[in-house]
Design a protein around this motif. Structure first.
Motif, short mmCIF file in Angstrom:
data_model
loop_
_atom_site.label_atom_id
_atom_site.label_comp_id
_atom_site.label_asym_id
_atom_site.label_seq_id
_atom_site.Cartn_x
_atom_site.Cartn_y
_atom_site.Cartn_z
N ALA A 714 0.89 -1.16 -0.11
CA ALA A 714 -0.01 0.07 -0.02
C ALA A 714 0.72 1.10 0.00
O ALA A 714 2.17 1.18 0.53
CB ALA A 714 -0.86 0.06 1.26
N VAL A 715 0.41 2.33 -0.52
CA VAL A 715 1.19 3.52 -0.67
C VAL A 715 1.17 4.34 0.53
O VAL A 715 -0.11 4.43 1.04
CB VAL A 715 0.65 4.41 -1.90
N PHE A 716 2.26 4.84 1.25
CA PHE A 716 2.28 5.61 2.38
C PHE A 716 1.38 6.98 2.21
O PHE A 716 1.43 7.62 1.36
CB PHE A 716 3.80 6.08 2.46
N GLY A 717 0.54 7.02 3.11
CA GLY A 717 -0.32 8.08 3.37
C GLY A 717 -1.58 8.16 2.43
O GLY A 717 -2.36 9.03 2.44
N GLU A 718 -1.74 7.18 1.67
CA GLU A 718 -3.15 6.99 0.91
C GLU A 718 -4.35 6.47 1.37
O GLU A 718 -4.32 5.60 2.44
CB GLU A 718 -2.59 6.20 -0.36
N VAL A 719 -5.22 7.02 1.02
CA VAL A 719 -7.04 6.91 1.56
C VAL A 719 -7.39 5.77 0.58
O VAL A 719 -7.65 6.68 -0.70
CB VAL A 719 -7.52 7.87 2.10
N TYR A 720 -7.83 4.70 0.66
CA TYR A 720 -8.29 3.93 -0.31
C TYR A 720 -9.91 3.90 -0.54
O TYR A 720 -10.35 3.81 0.65
CB TYR A 720 -7.70 2.48 -0.59
N PRO A 721 -10.47 3.89 -1.67
CA PRO A 721 -12.06 3.47 -1.59
C PRO A 721 -12.39 2.17 -1.31
O PRO A 721 -11.54 1.33 -1.36
CB PRO A 721 -12.31 4.03 -3.08
N ASP A 722 -13.51 2.04 -1.12
CA ASP A 722 -14.21 0.48 -1.16
C ASP A 722 -15.25 0.64 -1.90
O ASP A 722 -16.27 1.20 -1.54
CB ASP A 722 -14.28 0.44 0.53
N PRO A 723 -15.42 -0.37 -2.90
CA PRO A 723 -14.43 -1.46 -3.20
C PRO A 723 -12.93 -0.49 -3.86
O PRO A 723 -13.16 0.43 -4.09
CB PRO A 723 -15.05 -1.97 -4.31
N VAL A 724 -12.05 -1.37 -3.85
CA VAL A 724 -10.61 -0.72 -4.33
C VAL A 724 -10.46 -1.72 -5.70
O VAL A 724 -10.34 -2.84 -5.63
CB VAL A 724 -9.73 -1.00 -3.00
N ARG A 725 -9.70 -1.15 -6.41
CA ARG A 725 -9.00 -1.93 -7.51
C ARG A 725 -7.68 -2.27 -7.40
O ARG A 725 -6.74 -1.60 -6.88
CB ARG A 725 -8.88 -0.67 -8.75
N VAL A 726 -7.32 -3.65 -7.49
CA VAL A 726 -6.34 -4.25 -7.31
C VAL A 726 -5.52 -4.44 -8.78
O VAL A 726 -6.10 -5.06 -9.67
CB VAL A 726 -6.54 -5.79 -6.67
N VAL A 727 -4.12 -4.10 -8.62
CA VAL A 727 -3.49 -4.28 -9.86
C VAL A 727 -2.33 -5.28 -9.59
O VAL A 727 -1.62 -5.16 -8.70
CB VAL A 727 -2.79 -2.86 -10.59
N SER A 728 -2.15 -6.26 -10.39
CA SER A 728 -1.07 -7.27 -10.18
C SER A 728 -0.38 -7.58 -11.34
O SER A 728 -0.96 -7.69 -12.38
CB SER A 728 -1.50 -8.34 -9.32
N VAL A 729 0.93 -7.86 -11.24
CA VAL A 729 1.77 -8.17 -12.28
C VAL A 729 3.10 -8.93 -11.89
O VAL A 729 3.64 -8.70 -10.72
CB VAL A 729 2.25 -6.96 -13.00
N GLY A 730 3.33 -9.89 -12.55
CA GLY A 730 4.66 -10.68 -12.35
C GLY A 730 4.79 -12.10 -12.92
O GLY A 730 3.68 -12.28 -13.68
N PRO A 731 5.74 -12.57 -13.06
CA PRO A 731 6.01 -13.95 -13.72
C PRO A 731 5.08 -15.24 -13.07
O PRO A 731 4.86 -16.12 -13.82
CB PRO A 731 7.22 -14.34 -13.46
N ALA A 732 4.41 -15.20 -12.01
CA ALA A 732 3.65 -16.28 -11.49
C ALA A 732 2.18 -16.04 -12.25
O ALA A 732 1.63 -15.02 -12.25
CB ALA A 732 3.46 -16.26 -9.94
N LYS A 733 1.94 -17.28 -12.62
CA LYS A 733 0.34 -17.13 -13.08
C LYS A 733 -0.74 -17.09 -12.20
O LYS A 733 -0.64 -17.74 -11.22
CB LYS A 733 0.28 -18.69 -13.90
N HIS A 734 -1.40 -16.23 -12.31
CA HIS A 734 -2.34 -15.86 -11.34
C HIS A 734 -3.53 -14.88 -12.12
O HIS A 734 -3.53 -14.33 -13.00
CB HIS A 734 -1.90 -15.00 -10.34
N SER A 735 -4.58 -14.52 -11.22
CA SER A 735 -5.64 -13.59 -11.51
C SER A 735 -5.94 -12.90 -10.30
O SER A 735 -5.58 -13.62 -9.10
CB SER A 735 -6.88 -14.31 -12.11
N VAL A 736 -6.40 -11.88 -10.16
CA VAL A 736 -6.84 -11.19 -8.71
C VAL A 736 -7.78 -11.99 -8.16
O VAL A 736 -7.68 -12.32 -6.97
CB VAL A 736 -7.49 -9.86 -9.20
N ALA A 737 -8.90 -12.61 -8.82
CA ALA A 737 -9.69 -13.42 -8.24
C ALA A 737 -8.79 -14.80 -7.26
O ALA A 737 -9.27 -14.99 -6.13
CB ALA A 737 -10.61 -14.34 -9.08
#
Length: 989
Positions: A714-737
């Motif tokens: 999480a970003v220092f000092g940030e206030v997040y909405p609810d629901p929040v958008r999740v962004v993920s990236v990397g070599p491991a096969k995955h989905s946000v679900a």
């Protein structure tokens, strides 16, 4: 607290004699005062306990520090709160807010210690209503808490209300409603009119505002103290301020009644605690006494006695207050991420520490005792013990990753640095005093440098100057100080020109015009290669910064609100979109996009035709520009991930970022510069992720579930909405679900997972490349990387390739002067060209090797030139000469001339000699003169030399028997040689 006047005076005398009496006897310890306030309001209208925010206002660039309880609720008051933010759901709230007033508009730093009521850090007890309850409830509850719960004697309370300014021709009416409400509790002679200065609150030149009512308490009692209210009497003090935010100040200074009325209250915890503990000073309460006891134990100095001004003859009590206040401020500020530095809030933190150290060193250590760095740092654990229950983040701040040990380490490092600086400062004062002694006054710039660089307050400089019989140029010092204050104010926000919607406008759009918040979900409907659909929308409002319009005028910057939009409004470090809004016969160029209270405002100018309220329009985002931004944004996520992998053992937390079309900028916590090797390792990780062509996963999720994902950053000092958008990236096969269903899976350690509402690439391959071009520090413990992607990254790599070829070519240059010139050109160009940071360090080493080659060649040239000069002098016929004046062909090389002169002095020790030499360029003349000691009375070497050099506009120095000098113009070189000869001839006929 119900003692009569005589008993109070007797107790005050006892307290002054024994201020360190046991705090266990206190009926109202500070913990109870704080908790009672919070619980009281939690039971009234179901106030939500809303924890104190960080004192570092990341979401408000207008502030250096949080300085009031209402700061974190400004988006609600101004109508700019995101409808999905947790803040938007609040109806009423209460808390004790951490506040710092040291720098910027509200600055109590230089007053702390001089009296018994100023603080740089304090707690503000507050309760708030957001268009919920109003004056009747707020006043009744204030009275109930003070008189029935805290049991303050009601005959010592006074209330003020706003008299308005209509009687002066203004626009604010008298607040009769508040007056009448107070008359239910207080007699008329204790319900007092207050002027606009004391009883009308405004957020700024424009914005929400309203009358306020103050509650004042008379410490003495048994009298009518109405005449002392708001007269700066230390015994009749304001304890509670209740603001009724019911108006909006427009740019033309007129007032508009707000449809939603709010309550904003503030009561200083330190002040109400001192009253409940029957203390005449905030510093005599159990808030500060434990710190005073620790200071006494650590220094051996006398106990605190509460004296001020002239009565504090040794300055010790003032130093107690300074140290106790400042260590609280430092512990809180550093824990929340404000680290000692050179600008903005970081500079203020540095000033606080330096001021505290100077007072401690000067007053708290007995004569002859040595102040050692670590005194201030050793007090950090005590502050954490005292405040850690109220503010658990002091024990481990999840936003900054800082622990008490780390905070103490930062304080120690800065403290040790300043102790060394202070010693140098005393030495520097002596130098400045010597330089300015002839003027009899220490200059303003010198005085300011002592203050700014070495931590000397001006009163110390005045005292030290007075001891030397000097004054100080205070006018010039004040001018330097004004320039410094401008430097220490907060930083602004990046972006182009824009129109701003304030609370009045968002209220009008929503309530009078019936417009719903802009639906902006279509901003995610695009292909990150740089294409996207046109979106149809309707013009709902047009605003020019002053008034709402029916149509967009020609040539003016205006803001347009639509029912839906595909434009991205600047947020989370990602810059805004640009593009066009078009109709069948008109076009509007969008140059900036911001979001205010759920309404997306498109700022820009009319290109041609017309665009009117209610028009059906087509939206054309510049998707190619957004693609550049998206590449930088997605790569920023990968960079954050890579830093944590490379800087193992360091607490890497994001401290801010800017993602634009040209570059990305990423700030993060790290206590030392990254090495070129570390930067290269980071680049390798990011480049491998780009090369792996990883799909970027994006999905909106419930905030509570998303927070459980193991790899989340999480970003220092940030206030997040609810629901929040999740962004993920990397070599491991995955989905946000999958992340949500199996949040603790170790495989997710291979991923970058963040909450982010920005627009991103679909696949990492679209970033094409990644090059870090800069690594620098922005504050103590904060580093910054600047990097490029796409074509900019390719250009930066090509630039490094080109420099490698230039360096290889320079290695073949045989002429030393030409090689030296090329080395200078390479160095200057290298500093200016953006290129791969790691390769730049390697290129610097290549240039250094070339410079070493130049230096070695120059040494050989010097040796050869000296040998040639010696041979020439050895072969010179000196027989029969009374003196020697010779023009020598040595390119003005004084060392070679000296070699030749030593030969002459050996061959003919009784012969006066003068050599003159010029270079081929004609911009250098050197002269060397030598006179035997036996002839000094007849011929002076300095005079001889200066007569010659005077012909060329130069001069020299030395002793009567040996002198040297130079000139920059060889035009009259022959005249100089003749002048030297004529002068010697005249002295030695």
């Amino acid at each position: 607290v119900t003692l009569c006047g005589g008993e109070r005076e007797a107790q005050a005398r006892r307290d002054s004699q024994d201020p360190l009496r046991s705090m266990s006897e206190v009926e109202w310890p500070v913990k109870r005062v704080r908790q009672t306030f919070i619980e009281f309001f939690q039971n009234k209208e179901n106030h939500t306990f809303w924890p104190s925010c960080s004192v570092v206002p990341h979401e408000d660039p207008t502030l250096l520090f949080i300085n009031a309880g209402m700061n974190q609720y400004k988006p609600i008051f101004t109508g700019t709160v995101d409808p999905n933010s947790p803040l938007a759901k609040l109806k009423s709230a209460c808390n004790s807010q951490k506040c710092i007033r040291a720098g910027g508009k509200h600055n109590d730093l230089d007053d702390v210690g001089k009296d018994v009521y100023h603080h740089t850090f304090f707690e503000m007890l507050g309760n708030w209503s957001f268009a919920n309850y109003f004056k009747k409830e707020a006043i009744a509850w204030a009275w109930e808490l003070l008189t029935e719960v805290y049991k303050l004697p009601s005959d010592r309370l006074y209330a003020t209300y706003c008299e308005g300014d209509q009687h002066l021709g203004g626009t604010v009416p008298c607040d009769d409603e508040t007056r009448d409400l107070w008359l239910q509790f207080l007699p008329a002679d204790r319900v007092l009119k207050g002027n606009m200065k004391d009883n009308f609150w405004e957020m700024g030149d424009t914005g929400p505002c309203g009358p306020c009512t103050e509650l004042h308490f008379d410490r003495i009692g048994g009298r009518n103290a109405a005449d002392l209210v708001n007269m700066d009497d230390p015994d009749v003090l304001e304890i509670w301020n209740v603001v009724f935010i019911q108006m909006f100040r427009n740019k033309d200074k007129s007032l508009t009644i707000l449809p939603g009325k709010h309550v904003d209250t503030g009561m200083g915890l330190e002040r109400i605690t001192s009253i409940l503990q029957d203390k005449r000073s905030n510093y005599d309460s159990d808030i500060f006494m434990p710190i005073f006891e620790a200071i006494t134990a650590k220094t051996g100095v006398r106990a605190y006695t509460g004296k001020v001004g002239k009565e504090d003859t040794d300055g010790v009590d003032m130093a107690y207050r300074v140290v106790a206040d400042h260590i609280r401020t430092l512990t809180i500020a550093i824990n929340d991420g404000a680290l000692p530095g050179s600008d903005g809030r970081n500079y203020v933190v540095r000033r606080v520490l330096r001021r505290g150290v100077r007072y401690a060193r000067q007053y708290l250590f007995p004569q002859g005792a040595h102040y050692e760095a670590g005194f201030f740092a050793s007090l950090v654990p005590l502050v954490v013990d005292l405040l850690g229950e109220a503010f658990p983040e002091l024990k481990l701040n999840p936003a900054t990753g800082l622990t008490p040990e780390k905070v103490a380490e930062i304080v120690l490092e800065e403290e040790a640095s300043f102790v060394r600086t202070l010693d140098r400062g005393i030495q520097q004062f002596e130098k400045f005093a010597a330089q300015d002694k002839a003027a009899g006054s220490l200059s303003g710039p010198h005085t300011f440098q002592l203050y700014d660089t070495f931590g000397f307050p001006v009163d110390l400089t005045l005292l030290m100057a007075e001891e030397k019989g000097m004054t100080v140029d205070m006018d010039s010092y004040t001018q330097c100080m004004a320039e410094q204050k401008a430097r220490s104010r907060g930083e602004g926000k990046e972006g182009g020109k824009t129109v701003v919607l304030e609370a009045e406008q968002t209220d009008r759009i929503a309530n009078e015009m019936g417009v719903k918040p802009t639906v902006d979900s279509s901003k995610y409907e695009w292909a990150s290669k740089g294409t996207g659909p046109k979106v149809d929308a309707k013009v709902m409002a047009i605003f020019d910064g002053k008034k709402f319009l029916d149509a967009v005028p020609e040539g003016d910057l205006v803001g347009v609100v639509l029912d839906v939009t595909s434009f991205y409004a600047e947020a989370g470090g990602q810059l805004f979109d640009t593009g066009k809004i078009t109709t069948q016969d008109g076009s509007f160029a969008v140059s900036n996009v911001q979001k205010y209270g759920g309404f997306v405002l498109h700022s820009g100018e009319l290109g041609y035709g017309s665009i009117k309220l209610g028009d059906k329009v087509s939206l054309e985002v510049d998707f190619e520009r957004r693609s550049l931004i998206a590449a930088n944004h997605t790569t920023t996520h990968m960079l954050n991930y890579a830093l944590r992998k490379v800087l193992v053992g360091s607490t890497v937390d994001q401290r801010g970022s800017i993602c634009g079309p040209d570059k990305l900028r990423f700030d993060f916590s790290h206590n030392k510069p990254m090495t070129a090797d570390e930067v290269n390792q980071v680049q390798v990780i990011v480049r491998e992720m780009i090369k792996a062509e990883c799909d970027v996963q994006k999905q909106e999720s419930p905030l509570s579930g998303a927070k459980q994902i193991k790899a989340l950053r999480a970003v220092f000092g940030e206030v997040y909405p609810d629901p929040v958008r999740v962004v993920s990236v990397g070599p491991a096969k995955h989905s946000v679900a999958q992340l949500l269903s199996d949040p603790t899976n170790d495989e997710w350690d291979k991923l970058s997972v963040e909450f982010c509402g920005g627009t991103h690439l679909d696949n990492t391959r679209e970033a094409e490349g990644f090059v870090v071009v800069m690594e620098e520090g922005t504050a103590k413990g904060v580093r910054r990387l600047v990097a490029y992607t796409k074509d900019a990254a390719a250009r930066a790599s090509q630039c490094a390739d080109d420099f490698e070829l230039r360096i290889a070519g320079a290695a073949s240059i045989s002429d030393v002067a030409s090689l030296d010139a090329e080395v200078s050109n390479l160095r200057n160009s290298l500093d200016l060209e953006p290129m791969d940071y790691g390769r730049k360090e390697s290129l610097k080493k290549g240039i250094d090797k070339l410079k070493e080659k130049v230096i070695a060649a120059e040494k050989e040239l010097v040796k050869a030139k000296a040998a040639a000069a010696e041979k020439w002098a050895q072969e010179l016929d000196l027989s029969g000469q009374k003196f020697l004046v010779q023009a020598v062909d040595l390119e003005g090389d004084i060392k070679a001339m000296d070699s030749a002169m030593r030969v002459i002095n050996t061959k003919a020790p009784e012969l006066p000699a003068a050599f003159l030499s010029r270079n081929k360029a004609g911009d250098k003349v050197s002269c060397l003169a030598s006179v035997p000691k036996a002839l000094v009375g007849t011929l002076d070497a300095k005079d001889w030399l200066n007569v010659a050099l005077g012909e060329c506009g130069g001069k020299g120095g030395g002793k009567p028997d040996r002198a040297q000098g130079a000139a920059k113009d060889a035009t009259n070189f022959d005249k100089a040689v003749k002048a030297a000869s004529d002068y010697a001839q005249g002295k030695m006929p």
